[in-house]
Motif scaffolding. Structure first.
Motif, PDB file in Angstrom:
ATOM      1  N   TYR A  62       1.345   4.085  12.219  1.00 46.45           N
ATOM      2  CA  TYR A  62       2.775   4.187  11.926  1.00 46.45           C
ATOM      3  C   TYR A  62       3.111   3.842  10.476  1.00 46.45           C
ATOM      4  CZ  TYR A  62       2.781   4.235  16.958  1.00 46.45           C
ATOM      5  OH  TYR A  62       2.508   4.562  18.241  1.00 46.45           O
ATOM      6  N   GLY A  63       2.093   3.535   9.718  1.00 47.07           N
ATOM      7  CA  GLY A  63       2.340   3.146   8.334  1.00 47.07           C
ATOM      8  C   GLY A  63       3.129   1.852   8.226  1.00 47.07           C
ATOM      9  N   ALA A  64       2.996   1.008   9.255  1.00 47.90           N
ATOM     10  CA  ALA A  64       3.778  -0.230   9.274  1.00 47.90           C
ATOM     11  C   ALA A  64       3.115  -1.336   8.456  1.00 47.90           C
ATOM     12  CB  ALA A  64       3.969  -0.705  10.718  1.00 47.90           C
ATOM     13  N   MET A  65       1.823  -1.176   8.191  1.00 49.14           N
ATOM     14  CA  MET A  65       1.106  -2.199   7.430  1.00 49.14           C
ATOM     15  C   MET A  65       1.072  -1.793   5.962  1.00 49.14           C
ATOM     16  SD  MET A  65      -0.019  -4.721   9.203  1.00 49.14           S
ATOM     17  CE  MET A  65      -0.175  -5.167  10.925  1.00 49.14           C
ATOM     18  N   THR A  66       1.461  -2.722   5.120  1.00 47.50           N
ATOM     19  CA  THR A  66       1.468  -2.404   3.691  1.00 47.50           C
ATOM     20  C   THR A  66       0.869  -3.556   2.901  1.00 47.50           C
ATOM     21  OG1 THR A  66       3.673  -3.317   3.557  1.00 47.50           O
ATOM     22  CG2 THR A  66       3.516  -0.928   3.719  1.00 47.50           C
ATOM     23  N   TRP A  67       0.589  -3.276   1.662  1.00 45.45           N
ATOM     24  CA  TRP A  67       0.076  -4.319   0.788  1.00 45.45           C
ATOM     25  C   TRP A  67       1.226  -5.141   0.231  1.00 45.45           C
ATOM     26  CZ3 TRP A  67      -4.983  -5.135   0.579  1.00 45.45           C
ATOM     27  CH2 TRP A  67      -5.867  -4.076   0.820  1.00 45.45           C
ATOM     28  N   GLN A  68       1.015  -6.435   0.143  1.00 41.98           N
ATOM     29  CA  GLN A  68       1.952  -7.269  -0.598  1.00 41.98           C
ATOM     30  C   GLN A  68       1.156  -8.396  -1.239  1.00 41.98           C
ATOM     31  OE1 GLN A  68       4.921  -9.818   1.275  1.00 41.98           O
ATOM     32  NE2 GLN A  68       6.483  -8.586   0.234  1.00 41.98           N
ATOM     33  N   ASN A  69       1.128  -8.413  -2.545  1.00 45.08           N
ATOM     34  CA  ASN A  69       0.358  -9.409  -3.302  1.00 45.08           C
ATOM     35  C   ASN A  69      -1.080  -9.505  -2.804  1.00 45.08           C
ATOM     36  OD1 ASN A  69       2.779  -9.982  -4.593  1.00 45.08           O
ATOM     37  ND2 ASN A  69       3.296 -11.554  -3.083  1.00 45.08           N
ATOM     38  N   GLY A  70      -1.704  -8.376  -2.612  1.00 45.91           N
ATOM     39  CA  GLY A  70      -3.105  -8.368  -2.218  1.00 45.91           C
ATOM     40  C   GLY A  70      -3.361  -8.747  -0.775  1.00 45.91           C
ATOM     41  N   LYS A  71      -2.304  -8.883   0.005  1.00 53.04           N
ATOM     42  CA  LYS A  71      -2.486  -9.198   1.422  1.00 53.04           C
ATOM     43  C   LYS A  71      -1.731  -8.176   2.249  1.00 53.04           C
ATOM     44  CE  LYS A  71      -3.178 -14.069   0.649  1.00 53.04           C
ATOM     45  NZ  LYS A  71      -3.861 -14.990   1.515  1.00 53.04           N
ATOM     46  N   ALA A  72      -2.040  -8.170   3.544  1.00 51.49           N
ATOM     47  CA  ALA A  72      -1.344  -7.217   4.411  1.00 51.49           C
ATOM     48  C   ALA A  72      -0.002  -7.784   4.838  1.00 51.49           C
ATOM     49  CB  ALA A  72      -2.197  -6.930   5.634  1.00 51.49           C
ATOM     50  N   LYS A  73       0.974  -6.869   4.960  1.00 50.66           N
ATOM     51  CA  LYS A  73       2.284  -7.280   5.452  1.00 50.66           C
ATOM     52  C   LYS A  73       2.748  -6.251   6.460  1.00 50.66           C
ATOM     53  CE  LYS A  73       7.015  -7.965   3.962  1.00 50.66           C
ATOM     54  NZ  LYS A  73       7.341  -9.069   4.834  1.00 50.66           N
ATOM     55  N   CYS A  74       3.314  -6.741   7.564  1.00 51.90           N
ATOM     56  CA  CYS A  74       3.779  -5.827   8.608  1.00 51.90           C
ATOM     57  C   CYS A  74       5.282  -5.593   8.436  1.00 51.90           C
ATOM     58  CB  CYS A  74       3.501  -6.438   9.979  1.00 51.90           C
ATOM     59  SG  CYS A  74       4.217  -5.492  11.326  1.00 51.90           S
ATOM     60  N   ILE A  75       5.666  -4.312   8.301  1.00 56.16           N
ATOM     61  CA  ILE A  75       7.091  -3.989   8.287  1.00 56.16           C
ATOM     62  C   ILE A  75       7.525  -3.875   9.745  1.00 56.16           C
ATOM     63  CG2 ILE A  75       8.838  -2.335   7.531  1.00 56.16           C
ATOM     64  CD1 ILE A  75       6.821  -1.471   5.363  1.00 56.16           C
ATOM     65  N   GLU A  76       8.200  -4.897  10.201  1.00 56.85           N
ATOM     66  CA  GLU A  76       8.474  -4.980  11.640  1.00 56.85           C
ATOM     67  C   GLU A  76       9.248  -3.776  12.161  1.00 56.85           C
ATOM     68  OE1 GLU A  76      10.204  -8.805  12.394  1.00 56.85           O
ATOM     69  OE2 GLU A  76       8.201  -9.724  12.493  1.00 56.85           O
ATOM     70  N   ALA A  77      10.131  -3.228  11.326  1.00 61.87           N
ATOM     71  CA  ALA A  77      10.947  -2.104  11.780  1.00 61.87           C
ATOM     72  C   ALA A  77      10.085  -0.887  12.089  1.00 61.87           C
ATOM     73  CB  ALA A  77      11.981  -1.752  10.729  1.00 61.87           C
ATOM     74  N   LEU A  78       8.924  -0.805  11.445  1.00 58.09           N
ATOM     75  CA  LEU A  78       8.051   0.354  11.644  1.00 58.09           C
ATOM     76  C   LEU A  78       7.039   0.135  12.744  1.00 58.09           C
ATOM     77  CD1 LEU A  78       7.041   1.704   8.126  1.00 58.09           C
ATOM     78  CD2 LEU A  78       8.215   2.913   9.922  1.00 58.09           C
ATOM     79  N   CYS A  79       6.716  -1.132  13.005  1.00 57.30           N
ATOM     80  CA  CYS A  79       5.640  -1.451  13.949  1.00 57.30           C
ATOM     81  C   CYS A  79       6.057  -1.092  15.365  1.00 57.30           C
ATOM     82  CB  CYS A  79       5.287  -2.929  13.849  1.00 57.30           C
ATOM     83  SG  CYS A  79       4.038  -3.426  15.042  1.00 57.30           S
TER      84      CYS A  79
END
Lengths: 644, 312
Positions: free
Chosen positions: A594-611
């Motif tokens: 779903y493309g809900a996981m993205t990079w943020q400062n070299g770590k993974a971040k979950c965009i809850e609205a997309l998950c």
């Protein structure tokens, strides 16, 4: 943590109780720690069933419930709504003892399995957290991709409701396939005559922003909050200044095949695809033009009194924010060059159904005259071949749905044009399931005296001036050879290549025919798996105009429902990352559908609205650093423990 | 006051070499000048590899008189087991030093075979063995399967690595001398990987390569289709192997929340496959030596009774 759990076992008529001993399930589960009450009922989802749950929650002072019944996809919402009045809805879990048990097992083991499923669900429920829905703001504008009849209808419906619509069309004009058709079955009204009022309405609508001759470059974001990058290709003609006088076209020295006419008619490098085009403007085809340079040729510019032609026009990239997206990219015909048995479609007199449509059109290459392309004569014998590429394991296995109907229409129109001609139709079955369709077929067969031959054509070859069509009449078992003047192939309908690109951007799956995959084939036929994305028309499956229009309105109504709220509520069962212990290996980002996981400062971040809470990331994380809310490792372990 | 007093008393240290390659003993020397600083704080009372001392000397020591006992190597023989138990008795803190002691390491792969098979392979069927003699007399008994240290005695702290890399060891020694038994990073190697910046937005693997099959392009190994255990392996080593164009093989062990390092990486790898369904098996089968790749270090830990089928 739930301490007083009630279990409600549903009979589902005989669906469950016919196989599973539901009474024993209730008896056994009563012995399980923290289960303080258990009962069974005929139909738990019925009003009395729901009331039973309410009553027992109160009487037994329950703080959580398990409903052992069907799949949570069916009734989880029903039962969580019941429980909402008493406690957090996430204290209600469903144990699926129907799809995952009674429907697939029988005998004693089915009951044993049902007991285990319920026990496991109780164990999971005990560790459930109370959750609140995630709130997502909504941008109340909709993007419609594709300006065919489906896209137009969807855009008009949404715009009429007062919301802004961005419509993006790749071609110089909207109108799509329907604009190419001559008459439409079964009523035989002129396709353009019923389409153009809608095209005009769209172009004049204050709520519609039309990007014709434009392409989607990128889509990012999620339901309620998409960002779309649109490429406005340069027309080299100012839409506002162009008066469509046609002076430029007259002087243009370059002649190329006209795509709108399926290449059967020439056009100039500066052209308007068809007279009723919207937006009403000429377009200069950069590829065909002698060079966009006044030194080589500036005849069109010199001829244009309005001063609309601008060779220096540049492509523009615009960004739009939208809350919902409707994909209505339409269809293509299967490549006739792939049909070995029909001479790869190379013969001039073997044409496709769309080419025949253009031939029938008064504004088409022959001004509505039916001719044999090789000689220009009127064909006296014509053969229509249905299922050309459809219902064929060598090609496309599915039925293209509309070919039976338009072939009947073609045959009828042929007889009207050439009353002394003979028409043959080769068919596998006649599928005429729409309103008035069967009657139309009957009329064509009986009144128009068209020869319907049940069978497939094995081979077509040329003998002098004629095409020899070899087939078998499977009803009589006789071999048939027809010396035809013209052969029309009812080509299979396939998804467009461009749709695949859009699907990739939207992370929507595509099936073997190139069609977009809907979220549920029956209950969610216009919705993508990811929220906020909807389908209309033939990009989802082959369909006729009424179905495409109906689907477009359905998609529009889904968008309107989405826009009815200022904030979207979203199931909070999403992936949770322990950011402190995330190494940034990127596995979750790579696997998230779903493309809900993205990079943020070299770590993974979950965009809850997309998950969507599918759990793929949690399973793949090599640090075991991602957990699904209410599906934590400890919960799964406890579930497994009671099962084995 | 107490702290000051403690500083003057040197900590008594022991180091033992069990079933292992000797690399761990060398690694202790590999901290270079730091060792000299350390000698101000410690007194080595038992280190058979570096000093002349006998087991009976160890036996004579008072129980709990050793402050920290480092045990490197796995438990393969009765002798290894006996000394492990003896050291445990004599030491306040028992430390599993290196991958062999913690999870069996490369020699733990022998747990896939029984004793007979191992002896045959080593002493009888080995091409370079001229005289086919099985060891028999005056030697400590070869145990039916290899054990890790914590399968034999209670272990207080673990220093991972094969052998423990310098930065890991330095941090561990500092912590242990301060009485702390918890140290090290709890995040995977990718975090400190020298190739971190070359990681693509999305990793997709359509074909597997062994690392010698590709020229070094300085990019993330996984993105190149080379299996790198980094994502499933504890950080701390600063990716020394990676800097030398060798993918991580996982010697630092699994992350704290992972029970099975190999399964964790396999699960990740399987998720990253970008091939048609029918071709998946073929691509997976192209991975040479699944156990040696994903379970190079943890086989003995995960198969505590080894490949024992015919012996008990």
């Amino acid at each position: 943590m739930a301490r007083r759990i009630g279990v409600f076992v549903c009979h589902c008529g005989v669906n469950i109780a016919g196989v599973v001993d539901v009474e024993r399930v209730a008896e056994e589960i009563k012995k399980h720690p923290n289960v303080v009450f258990a009962t069974t009922y005929q139909y738990m989802c019925s009003d009395p069933g729901q009331n039973l749950i309410r009553q027992k929650i109160e009487e037994e002072n329950l703080d959580a419930v398990v409903i052992a019944a069907c799949s949570p996809a069916m009734h989880e919402e029903t039962f969580r709504n019941v429980c909402k009045d008493y406690f957090n809805p996430y204290r209600c879990e469903m144990a699926n003892i129907r799809e995952q048990c009674s429907w697939v097992h029988d005998g004693k083991e089915a009951t044993e399995k049902a007991i285990k499923i319920v026990k496991a669900t109780v164990e999971k429920l005990k560790e459930n957290e109370d959750l609140l829905p995630i709130l997502v703001p909504v941008e109340k504008r909709c993007l419609v991709i594709g300006g065919g009849i489906a896209g137009i209808q969807a855009a008009l419906d949404i715009a009429d409701a007062g919301y802004e619509v961005i419509l993006v069309e790749k071609e110089p004009s909207i109108g799509g396939r329907m604009a190419q058709l001559s008459e439409t079955f079964p009523t035989l009204d002129c396709s353009q005559c019923i389409l153009t009022p809608k095209m005009v309405a769209l172009s004049r609508h204050p709520k519609v922003k039309l990007y014709a001759y434009s392409e989607i470059l990128d889509i990012s974001g999620y339901v309620g909050n998409f960002t779309v990058k649109i490429l406005k290709k340069p027309r080299y003609v100012d839409e506002d200044k162009c008066t469509v006088c046609g002076d430029c076209e007259k002087v243009c020295p370059v002649i190329v095949p006209n795509e709108f006419e399926m290449g059967r008619k020439p056009r100039k490098a500066i052209y308007i695809p068809f007279p009723q085009a919207v937006p009403s403007t000429y377009t200069l085809d950069r590829e065909a033009c002698l060079g966009l340079a006044p030194l080589t040729c500036a005849q069109c510019k010199d001829a244009c009194e309005a001063g609309a032609i601008d060779y220096d026009m540049q492509p523009k990239i615009v960004e739009e924010k939208v809350g919902a997206i409707i994909v209505a990219t339409g269809y293509n015909l299967y490549d006739k060059n792939k049909l070995v048995e029909y001479g790869y479609g190379e013969d001039d007199d073997i044409i496709t159904s769309l080419e025949f449509e253009r031939m029938l059109s008064a504004s088409g290459p022959t001004q509505g005259k039916i001719i044999k392309p090789s000689t220009g004569e009127v064909p006296k014998k014509i053969v229509f071949i249905q299922c050309a590429g459809s219902r064929d394991r060598q090609h496309m296995p599915y039925c293209s749905s509309i070919c039976c109907m338009y072939t009947a229409k073609h045959a009828l129109l042929y007889k009207h044009h050439v009353p002394d001609g003979e028409a043959y139709v080769f068919y596998i079955d006649i599928r005429a399931t729409g309103k008035g369709y069967e009657e139309f077929i009957a009329r064509v067969m009986e009144e128009e005296r068209i020869n319907y031959i049940r069978g497939k054509v094995a081979k077509i070859y040329r003998e002098g001036n004629k095409l020899i069509v070899c087939g078998v009449d499977t009803l009589t078992g006789r071999r048939i050879e027809i010396k035809a003047d013209l052969v029309v192939l009812a080509m299979a309908i396939v998804g467009k290549e461009e749709t695949k690109e859009i699907a990739k951007l939207l992370k929507v799956a595509i099936d073997e025919g190139g069609f977009l995959k809907e979220s549920h084939p029956k209950l969610k036929p216009v919705e993508a798996l990811s929220r906020g994305i909807y389908f209309a028309g033939c990009c989802q499956s082959p369909k006729d105009i009424p179905s495409a229009v109906a689907q477009a309105s359905a998609a529009a109504s889904k968008v309107l429902a989405l826009f009815a709220k200022d904030r979207l509520e979203k199931d909070p069962l999403v992936a949770v990352i322990d950011e402190e212990h995330c190494s940034g290996c990127g596995v979750c980002i790579s696997v998230c559908p779903y493309g809900a996981m993205t990079w943020q400062n070299g770590k993974a971040k979950c965009i809850e609205a997309l998950c969507e809470g599918c759990g793929t990331c949690a399973a793949a994380c090599p640090s075991n650093n991602i957990e699904m809310r209410n599906f934590k490792d400890e919960q799964i372990e406890k579930m497994v423990e009671v099962v084995i | 006051m107490e702290g000051k007093k403690m500083k003057n008393v040197k900590k008594k240290i022991a180091m033992y070499w069990g079933a292992g390659c000797g690399g761990c003993d060398v690694s202790l020397l590999g901290i270079h000048e730091k060792l000299l600083d350390l000698l101000d704080e410690i007194e080595i009372v038992f280190w058979p590899c570096a000093m002349d001392i006998k087991y009976e000397d160890l036996e004579k020591m008072e129980d709990k008189s050793i402050d920290i006992a480092f045990y490197n190597g796995a438990i393969r023989t009765e002798e290894n087991e006996e000394i492990a138990k003896l050291l445990r008795k004599k030491a306040k803190l028992m430390v599993a030093y290196g991958s062999c002691a913690i999870e069996g390491c490369v020699i733990g792969l022998a747990n896939l075979y029984n004793k007979k098979e191992i002896f045959e392979a080593v002493y009888l069927k080995n091409e370079t063995t001229k005289e086919k003699i099985l060891p028999s007399r005056d030697l400590p008994e070869f145990l039916p399967y290899l054990k890790t240290l914590d399968q034999v005695v209670k272990v207080d702290a673990f220093i991972p690595g094969c052998p423990p890399p310098k930065p890991v060891l330095e941090e561990a020694l500092d912590a242990l001398l301060q009485g702390k038994t918890k140290f090290g990073k709890e995040v995977a190697l990718c975090e400190e990987c020298p190739r971190k910046d070359t990681k693509p937005e999305k990793i997709e693997i359509s074909k597997f390569y062994r690392w010698h099959e590709k020229e070094d392009n300085g990019e993330c190994f996984l993105a190149q289709g080379i299996i790198c255990m980094g994502p499933a392996t504890r950080a701390g080593c600063k990716g020394e192997c990676i800097s030398a164009n060798i993918p991580c093989t996982g010697c630092m062990g699994a992350l704290p929340r992972v029970r099975d390092q190999g399964a964790a990486m396999l699960s990740a790898i399987a998720s990253l496959l970008d091939v048609e369904d029918e071709k998946e098996d073929e691509v997976i089968d192209s991975i040479k030596d699944i156990i040696g790749t994903f379970y190079k270090y943890s086989t003995a830990k995960l198969l505590p009774r080894g490949g024992m089928k015919d012996e008990s």
